[in-house]
Design an enzyme around this catalytic site. Sequence first.
Site, short mmCIF file in Angstrom:
data_model
loop_
_atom_site.label_atom_id
_atom_site.label_comp_id
_atom_site.label_asym_id
_atom_site.label_seq_id
_atom_site.Cartn_x
_atom_site.Cartn_y
_atom_site.Cartn_z
N ARG A 1 -45.73 0.90 16.78
CA ARG A 1 -46.83 1.46 15.95
C ARG A 1 -46.70 0.51 15.54
NH1 ARG A 1 -42.29 4.28 12.73
NH2 ARG A 1 -41.69 2.12 11.35
N ASP B 1 -38.14 0.50 12.07
CA ASP B 1 -38.91 0.18 11.40
C ASP B 1 -39.22 -1.69 10.91
OD1 ASP B 1 -39.81 3.12 10.68
OD2 ASP B 1 -39.04 2.83 8.70
N GLY C 1 -48.82 -3.34 6.76
CA GLY C 1 -47.49 -3.79 6.15
C GLY C 1 -47.28 -3.18 4.86
N ALA C 2 -46.28 -2.86 4.39
CA ALA C 2 -46.56 -3.01 3.44
C ALA C 2 -45.34 -3.31 2.06
CB ALA C 2 -45.30 -1.04 3.56
N ARG D 1 -45.61 3.33 -1.65
CA ARG D 1 -46.51 4.14 -1.42
C ARG D 1 -47.23 4.00 -2.90
NH1 ARG D 1 -43.35 4.20 2.02
NH2 ARG D 1 -45.60 2.23 2.67
N THR E 1 -51.79 4.71 10.73
CA THR E 1 -52.92 3.65 8.99
C THR E 1 -53.15 5.64 9.06
OG1 THR E 1 -54.40 2.61 8.65
CG2 THR E 1 -54.19 3.90 10.94
N HIS E 2 -53.81 5.19 7.96
CA HIS E 2 -54.55 6.49 7.34
C HIS E 2 -55.74 5.60 6.76
CE1 HIS E 2 -50.94 6.09 5.63
NE2 HIS E 2 -50.74 7.45 5.72
N GLN F 1 -45.95 -5.40 11.71
CA GLN F 1 -47.25 -5.22 10.43
C GLN F 1 -48.59 -6.10 11.32
OE1 GLN F 1 -43.64 -6.63 9.07
NE2 GLN F 1 -43.47 -4.59 7.85
C1 LIG Z 1 -46.75 6.21 10.88
C2 LIG Z 1 -45.60 4.88 9.37
C3 LIG Z 1 -45.38 3.89 10.00
C4 LIG Z 1 -44.75 3.06 8.41
N1 LIG Z 1 -44.25 2.17 9.04
C5 LIG Z 1 -44.21 0.91 8.00
C6 LIG Z 1 -42.87 -0.20 8.27
O1 LIG Z 1 -41.49 0.92 9.39
N2 LIG Z 1 -43.09 -0.88 7.77
C7 LIG Z 1 -44.13 -1.15 6.78
O2 LIG Z 1 -43.85 -2.63 6.75
N3 LIG Z 1 -44.92 -0.21 6.97
C8 LIG Z 1 -45.29 0.88 7.65
N4 LIG Z 1 -46.05 1.84 7.61
C9 LIG Z 1 -47.01 1.60 5.69
C10 LIG Z 1 -48.20 0.59 5.32
O3 LIG Z 1 -47.56 -1.06 6.27
C11 LIG Z 1 -49.44 0.73 4.81
O4 LIG Z 1 -48.70 -0.02 4.21
C12 LIG Z 1 -49.76 2.19 4.54
O5 LIG Z 1 -50.19 2.99 6.18
C13 LIG Z 1 -51.19 1.37 4.44
O6 LIG Z 1 -52.28 0.98 4.93
P1 LIG Z 1 -53.14 2.22 5.31
O7 LIG Z 1 -53.20 1.67 6.97
O8 LIG Z 1 -52.88 3.23 5.65
O9 LIG Z 1 -54.54 1.57 5.22
P2 LIG Z 1 -55.14 1.21 3.81
O10 LIG Z 1 -56.44 0.02 3.80
O11 LIG Z 1 -54.06 1.31 2.51
O12 LIG Z 1 -54.81 2.47 3.24
C14 LIG Z 1 -56.55 2.93 3.62
C15 LIG Z 1 -56.99 4.44 2.99
O13 LIG Z 1 -55.21 5.41 3.28
C16 LIG Z 1 -55.37 6.18 1.77
N5 LIG Z 1 -53.99 5.76 1.62
C17 LIG Z 1 -53.34 4.41 2.17
N6 LIG Z 1 -51.62 4.33 1.29
C18 LIG Z 1 -51.86 5.69 0.43
C19 LIG Z 1 -50.42 6.14 -0.43
N7 LIG Z 1 -49.33 5.63 -0.57
N8 LIG Z 1 -51.80 7.16 -0.90
C20 LIG Z 1 -52.41 7.89 -0.78
N9 LIG Z 1 -53.73 7.73 0.08
C21 LIG Z 1 -52.95 6.31 0.61
C22 LIG Z 1 -55.98 5.98 1.07
O14 LIG Z 1 -57.45 6.52 0.72
C23 LIG Z 1 -56.83 4.34 1.55
O15 LIG Z 1 -58.35 4.24 0.76
C24 LIG Z 1 -46.18 2.88 7.84
C25 LIG Z 1 -46.84 3.94 7.97
C26 LIG Z 1 -47.52 5.05 8.21
C27 LIG Z 1 -48.20 5.49 8.46
#
Ligand SMILES: Cc1cc2nc3c(=O)[nH]c(=O)nc-3n(C[C@H](O)[C@H](O)[C@H](O)COP(=O)(O)OP(=O)(O)OC[C@H]3O[C@@H](n4cnc5c(N)ncnc54)[C@H](O)[C@@H]3O)c2cc1C
Length: 309
Positions: free
Chosen positions: A182, A132, A186-187, A292, A229-230, A161
């Site tokens: 991956r 991660d 970024g979180a 989250r 990503t979602h 990220q």
């Molecule tokens: C497999 C995986 C591994 C990850 N590993 C890391 C890591 O090692 N380090 C790190 O910094 N981050 C990590 N993340 C988190 C990432 O950085 C984002 O914070 C997170 O994925 C939200 O961004 P998004 O790309 O989904 O886009 P966004 O633009 O934030 O979201 C797109 C859409 O997805 C849906 N969505 C997104 N998040 C949520 C939520 N929490 N609850 C409900 N719906 C949601 C909503 O409909 C939103 O409109 C990881 C994420 C994934 C999927």
Amino acid sequence: MSVARTVLLKVSDNQWLRENGTRVPFIRRAVTKFMPGEHFDDMLVAAKATAADGIGAVFTRLGENVKDLGEADGVARHYLDGIDRIRDLKLVCEPSIKLTQLGLDIDRELAYGHLRALAARAHAAGSYLWIDMEQSPYVDVTLGLTRRLREEFPRIGVCLQAYLLRTREDLEDVTSRGIGVRLVKGAYNEPPAVAFPKKSDVDANYFALAQVMLGAAARAAGARAVFGTHDLRLIQSIRAHADSTGVKPAEYEFHMLYGIQKGAQLRLAQSGAQVRVLIAYGEYWFPWYMRRLAERPANVWFVAKSLFG
Ligand SMILES: Cc1cc2nc3c(=O)[nH]c(=O)nc-3n(C[C@H](O)[C@H](O)[C@H](O)COP(=O)(O)OP(=O)(O)OC[C@H]3O[C@@H](n4cnc5c(N)ncnc54)[C@H](O)[C@@H]3O)c2cc1C
């Protein structure tokens, strides 16, 4: 960055809440949306269910910034056992770990020793190992240890990220070494000196980086391309770009988090994309859960609803 996101990310760093937040019953109820349970066996039940839908898994035991050597040893033992159990069950389920969970804040070489042991066990089990990415001060050390590990083990991947200004350079270096990536947005709460403050810039950078991952150089080096990503619009753009440049769906993957966009995960898998779900479990879930909520502040309403049962 929205005010709600900033507040939730600050809450995620609060030491007292990190220790005590998990005891509050209504927050415990709300977290079940994102986590099948606190135990490895809860994760296994979820991984078997997603396997039945044609979706593989990645597992992570929640925890970060471990301050005690014994605790870091325990985390490493937990993952070693987990890798063995998954191999015995023949499940498609890869470990993903945080270096600060393996004791990076205490002793870098100790953390590397644990990381190396996990890579060796994963290698013996025919599995991949994911690392991660945490807050920006950890990026150099995380990439340094990942490069060192890659000299011995071929099946290694790291999270990068898209919100960080430096990521394009890191991505080119990492992929040229055949290290899997991956890519996520970024979180964490990062300052404008290191990260794009505007979400639209993060999204644009994500797509630009995705194109590098699907490009000839990264593919020739054998770097696994995973989009974590979602964001369904972004996913559509990545798939369209891949199609138009002759990259087959088998050559890249989408990973999402357990409990988020379940319907989209299924539809993607049914349409021929490679999909995995990252399943988190464990007792130390507070800071992770706050991140989250910060990703979609509307989720706070689910927490509020669970206050009333
Ligand atoms: C497999 C995986 C591994 C990850 N590993 C890391 C890591 O090692 N380090 C790190 O910094 N981050 C990590 N993340 C988190 C990432 O950085 C984002 O914070 C997170 O994925 C939200 O961004 P998004 O790309 O989904 O886009 P966004 O633009 O934030 O979201 C797109 C859409 O997805 C849906 N969505 C997104 N998040 C949520 C939520 N929490 N609850 C409900 N719906 C949601 C909503 O409909 C939103 O409109 C990881 C994420 C994934 C999927």
